[in-house]
Design a protein around this motif. Structure first.
Motif, mmCIF file in Angstrom:
data_model
loop_
_atom_site.group_PDB
_atom_site.id
_atom_site.type_symbol
_atom_site.label_atom_id
_atom_site.label_comp_id
_atom_site.label_asym_id
_atom_site.label_seq_id
_atom_site.Cartn_x
_atom_site.Cartn_y
_atom_site.Cartn_z
ATOM 1 N N THR A 175 0.808 -1.228 0.000
ATOM 2 C CA THR A 175 0.000 0.000 0.000
ATOM 3 C C THR A 175 0.841 1.278 0.000
ATOM 4 N N ASN B 104 -0.617 -11.795 7.137
ATOM 5 C CA ASN B 104 -1.205 -12.383 5.929
ATOM 6 C C ASN B 104 -0.475 -11.930 4.668
ATOM 7 N N GLY B 105 -0.020 -10.672 4.666
ATOM 8 C CA GLY B 105 0.656 -10.148 3.485
ATOM 9 C C GLY B 105 2.163 -10.268 3.525
ATOM 10 N N ARG C 269 -5.394 -5.321 14.126
ATOM 11 C CA ARG C 269 -5.768 -5.586 12.730
ATOM 12 C C ARG C 269 -4.585 -5.369 11.792
ATOM 13 N N GLU C 270 -3.787 -4.339 12.052
ATOM 14 C CA GLU C 270 -2.607 -4.099 11.217
ATOM 15 C C GLU C 270 -1.637 -5.277 11.309
ATOM 16 N N ASN D 16 -3.105 -8.219 9.287
ATOM 17 C CA ASN D 16 -2.935 -7.956 7.857
ATOM 18 C C ASN D 16 -1.475 -8.086 7.421
#
Length: 318
Positions: A87, A279-280, A272-273, A276
């Motif tokens: 991102t 997962n990434g 949450r960060e 994520n």
């Protein structure tokens, strides 16, 4: 050794510990298959091998692992934690923006846990083997056994959907300092604080029970001191040493447990960060959150060491 020198030594000891944590975490992340570039390529079949190689070179992912680690460490020492590759967001900015929400959740959970555990532990120790003691032990065992994510879902079901007392999920765009956020903080705070309260209550009960059987307590009672004064002035102070030890140890579980709780309640913290990022395979974000968490846990243990000396001046720092 003076208290000031003790604190300075402990702060300096954080450096090699964080270095070891960063080295192990960096190695473990790279042992897992895949990285952000491979996921970007998988989502966009038009990206060819040459473009993939250019992306890896751009983000420094084309070199050996040790070289990537040294580059990352050199950047961190200058305050640059890199960016989220998928991102292009700045990692430092994200962590600093999310960290206050995670700290607020942890502090609320601790405050709730201590407010429940210490009075309940005192009551259970004073009324040992009575009905109140049995009830408190049952609740403590339940609190330890129930997973955080399950308890969180049950609180949402009961408190939000059935009773309608609390909002279901926290809004991600509402600032943390907004008064309404305190209302959103209650359910996730209770979820985190329940397990901590259960563990501390059990230790408090056991420690109080041991102290109440010691000679100095018998002597205090023989002098005619009121039972309330014996308990609160003499027994409680010595019993809190064990509680402080456990409280520092539970800091790690509260920090790690908040990751799941934040996701369940949509709390705008680091949880949450972090999910994520895993997962990434976003190495920069994983490393930054791990380091901040490590610092938080080390400082909690440092605070516990200082409290030892406050509660029991016989303890020396050498």
């Amino acid at each position: 050794m003076s208290l000031r020198r003790f604190i300075l030594n402990r702060i300096l000891s954080i450096i090699p510990i964080l270095f070891g944590v960063s080295l192990i975490t960096f190695g473990l992340v790279h042992l897992t298959p895949g990285d952000p570039i491979s996921q970007m390529v998988a989502l966009n079949p038009d990206v060819g091998p040459n473009e993939e190689a250019q992306l890896r070179a751009r983000y420094g992912l084309d070199g050996p692992v040790w070289e990537q680690y040294l580059t990352w460490m050199a950047n961190v020492l200058t305050g640059d934690f890199g960016e989220v590759i998928s991102t292009n967001r700045d990692v430092s900015g994200i962590v600093l923006a999310r960290l206050p929400a995670t700290i607020a959740l942890g502090v609320f959970g601790w405050a709730f846990g201590l407010a429940i555990a210490i009075p309940a532990g005192i009551y259970a120790a004073v009324h040992k083997d009575e009905l109140g003691d049995d009830v408190s032990r049952f609740l403590a065992l339940s609190g330890i056994s129930i997973p955080n994510f399950w308890l969180g879902l049950m609180l949402i079901l009961i408190g939000s959907l059935w009773l309608g007392l609390w909002p279901v999920l926290a809004p991600s765009r509402l600032p943390l300092y907004h008064p309404n956020m305190l209302w959103y903080l209650i359910l996730p705070g209770l979820t985190i604080g329940t397990a901590a309260a259960a563990g501390i209550m059990r230790v408090m009960r056991t420690s109080m029970g041991e102290e109440m059987n010691k000679d100095y307590v018998t002597a205090a009672r023989a002098k005619g001191l009121p039972e309330r004064q014996v308990i609160l002035k003499h027994v409680l102070r010595n019993s809190l040493i064990s509680v402080v030890t456990l409280a520092a140890a539970l800091t790690a579980s509260i920090v790690s447990g908040s990751v799941v709780v934040e996701v369940v309640f949509n709390w705008p913290g680091l949880g949450r960060e972090f999910i994520n990022a895993i997962n990434g395979r976003e190495v920069n974000m994983i490393m930054a959150i791990t380091l901040f968490t490590g610092v938080f846990i080390i400082l909690a243990n440092l605070l516990a060491d200082i409290l030892y000396a406050v509660l029991d001046p016989r303890i020396r720092y050498d």
